[in-house]
Design a protein around this motif. Sequence first.
Motif, short mmCIF file in Angstrom:
data_model
loop_
_atom_site.label_atom_id
_atom_site.label_comp_id
_atom_site.label_asym_id
_atom_site.label_seq_id
_atom_site.Cartn_x
_atom_site.Cartn_y
_atom_site.Cartn_z
N UNK A 109 0.90 -1.30 -0.22
CA UNK A 109 0.17 -0.07 -0.02
C UNK A 109 0.96 1.28 0.18
N UNK A 110 2.05 1.16 0.57
CA UNK A 110 2.79 2.34 0.82
C UNK A 110 3.53 2.69 -0.64
N UNK A 111 3.77 1.70 -1.33
CA UNK A 111 4.44 1.76 -2.77
C UNK A 111 3.09 2.44 -3.62
N UNK A 112 1.90 1.83 -3.46
CA UNK A 112 1.04 2.43 -4.38
C UNK A 112 0.62 3.71 -4.24
N UNK A 113 0.92 4.44 -2.98
CA UNK A 113 0.56 5.76 -2.87
C UNK A 113 1.80 6.69 -3.27
N UNK A 114 2.94 6.12 -2.94
CA UNK A 114 4.10 6.88 -2.76
C UNK A 114 4.22 7.67 -4.08
N UNK A 115 4.20 7.50 -5.13
CA UNK A 115 4.55 8.09 -6.45
C UNK A 115 3.79 9.46 -6.53
N UNK A 116 2.31 9.20 -6.30
CA UNK A 116 1.15 10.19 -6.63
C UNK A 116 1.35 11.17 -5.19
N UNK A 117 1.68 10.66 -3.96
CA UNK A 117 1.67 11.65 -2.62
C UNK A 117 2.85 12.53 -2.85
N UNK A 118 4.08 12.07 -3.29
CA UNK A 118 5.18 12.93 -3.40
C UNK A 118 5.29 13.94 -4.61
N UNK A 119 4.22 13.46 -5.67
CA UNK A 119 4.38 14.46 -6.73
C UNK A 119 3.61 15.69 -6.39
N UNK A 120 2.72 15.77 -5.71
CA UNK A 120 1.77 16.94 -5.25
C UNK A 120 2.71 17.87 -4.46
N UNK A 121 3.67 17.50 -3.46
CA UNK A 121 4.39 18.44 -2.69
C UNK A 121 5.58 19.02 -3.64
N UNK A 122 6.00 18.08 -4.42
CA UNK A 122 6.91 18.57 -5.33
C UNK A 122 6.41 19.53 -6.38
N UNK A 123 5.05 19.57 -6.97
CA UNK A 123 4.67 20.37 -7.82
C UNK A 123 4.44 21.82 -6.93
N UNK A 124 4.03 21.86 -5.78
CA UNK A 124 3.43 22.76 -5.04
C UNK A 124 4.51 23.51 -4.28
N UNK A 125 5.77 22.88 -4.21
CA UNK A 125 7.03 23.31 -3.36
C UNK A 125 6.85 23.12 -1.88
N UNK A 126 5.82 22.33 -1.41
CA UNK A 126 5.88 21.89 -0.10
C UNK A 126 6.67 20.65 0.04
N UNK A 127 7.02 20.54 1.27
CA UNK A 127 8.04 19.31 1.66
C UNK A 127 7.46 17.91 1.58
N UNK A 128 8.18 17.02 0.72
CA UNK A 128 7.65 15.87 0.47
C UNK A 128 7.81 14.84 1.93
N UNK A 129 8.50 14.99 2.64
CA UNK A 129 8.72 14.43 4.12
C UNK A 129 7.39 14.53 4.74
N UNK A 130 7.08 16.06 4.94
CA UNK A 130 5.85 16.58 5.47
C UNK A 130 4.51 15.78 5.02
N UNK A 131 4.57 15.77 3.42
CA UNK A 131 3.49 15.21 2.81
C UNK A 131 3.17 13.72 3.36
N UNK A 132 4.35 12.99 3.47
CA UNK A 132 4.25 11.61 4.03
C UNK A 132 3.78 11.33 5.41
N UNK A 133 4.51 12.26 6.26
CA UNK A 133 3.76 12.24 7.65
C UNK A 133 2.53 12.61 7.70
N UNK A 134 2.07 13.47 7.13
CA UNK A 134 0.68 14.09 7.22
C UNK A 134 -0.54 13.05 6.47
N UNK A 135 0.23 12.37 5.55
CA UNK A 135 -0.71 11.34 4.92
C UNK A 135 -0.82 10.36 5.93
#
Length: 457
Positions: A26-52
């Motif tokens: 499940x982690x691998x399934x969501x990983x690509x899309x979840x990190x793409x959003x902060x990458x595009x918006x300039x937010x922290x991917x690490x924070x995105x993972x923790x908050x998800x």
Amino acid sequence: MSKQETVLDVRDKPSLSKWITLSLQHLFAMFGATILVPFLTGLSPAVALVSSGLGTLAYILITKGRIPAYLGSSFAFIAPVGAAMSASGVPGAMVGSFFAGLVYGGVALLIRALGLKWIMKVLPPVVVGPVIMVIGLGLASTAIDMATTDPDGNYSLTYLLVALVTLGITIIATVFFRGFMSIVPILFGITCGYIFAWTQGIVDTSNIAAEWNNITSANGIGEFFGAIFQMPQFVIPFVDYGPLSVLSLEILLILVPVAFVTIAEHIGDQMVLSKVVGNNFLQKPGLHRSIAGDGIATIIASMLGGPPNTTYGENIGVLAITRVFSVFVVGGAAVFAILFGFIGIITDLIGAIPSAVMGGVSILLFGIIASSGLRMMIDNNIDLGEKRNLIISSVILVIGIGGASIKVGDNLEIAGVSLAAFIGVILNLALPGKEKGQGNGKMFQVEDDSNSDNSAA
């Protein structure tokens, strides 16, 4: 689908070894899309993972452990979050996201009290479908810029080549892969594109090398763990900024209306999930609980500096293939996501991904978002031969994609998806023949029994 096909039911707990393996899926399934959003918006991917991860655990708690859904970064909020950050920085985007989360809570209370029929009147397919198309097509220029422009802002044939290779690999994985691999084409495409980009000399590995050097040169257990685990760059209200100082009507108008669109998407996800698992989650534990869970997850993300969260179709696909519906497995994936967010070398690996790789994947993803809006209209038999439907969808598309905005003074602007959704709702409520915009009603075709909702509370 019969219960005999189920490998693990919603409340079943797997053995430890299976638990870890299934959760990592499940982690691998969501990983690509979840990190793409902060990458595009300039937010922290690490924070995105923790908050998800935290949002998913909160969702499971609010839904009484009865819905096996994973929550990740929402694509619908990419453009609004970017606009809010341009206006008021990360704090402004977080305050707007917080209020968008409150909208979820308000809608959840209304559904608990009134049932579902009122949503159909406000957000029929003729409005939601074109707005979803605007979300995807409005991001098209972003994907192309990432795919063709180097860090200095110049056109780069190398970047375009990397983007096209990444896109091609992702398409091949999506079409030809089977089993679990068919669920992770985004992650596979990003990984292969990353490797190809490295062969083209456009990957900066200096931070990764420095991080690895710190780990390998550590003396003792304490220093070793200190080198591996790092605090993500959280942005916390009342600590890093004063919420009231960035709160404005403009920020609210940019972000809050998008919540209504993602709520409609959430209902669709819940219907699909109900069919996959064989339980009517809209009645038990109730749609009001699942929407409230989405809202709380978005509020948690806003309190940490992460993008708004929503239920993930990728993870629903994992459930359908594996027939493992255990909330313990989904919860395990959430714990792994939180853990990954604190591992510094993983953050550096994500940060080193060239924009061309993300641009290549985005070309496909943003197109799929737009196509899903079109599919919603087709599935619900929306007749564009009807003048009101044609008018509503046309106005939404041109206003949203064209970048129309309403400016009042120097500090208030309504633009993009928010303006398109707002005008679409107004047109739908004002023009005669509202039933024509609902099509066959499949979008919300569930037993509308508010009493059963209340009893599930």
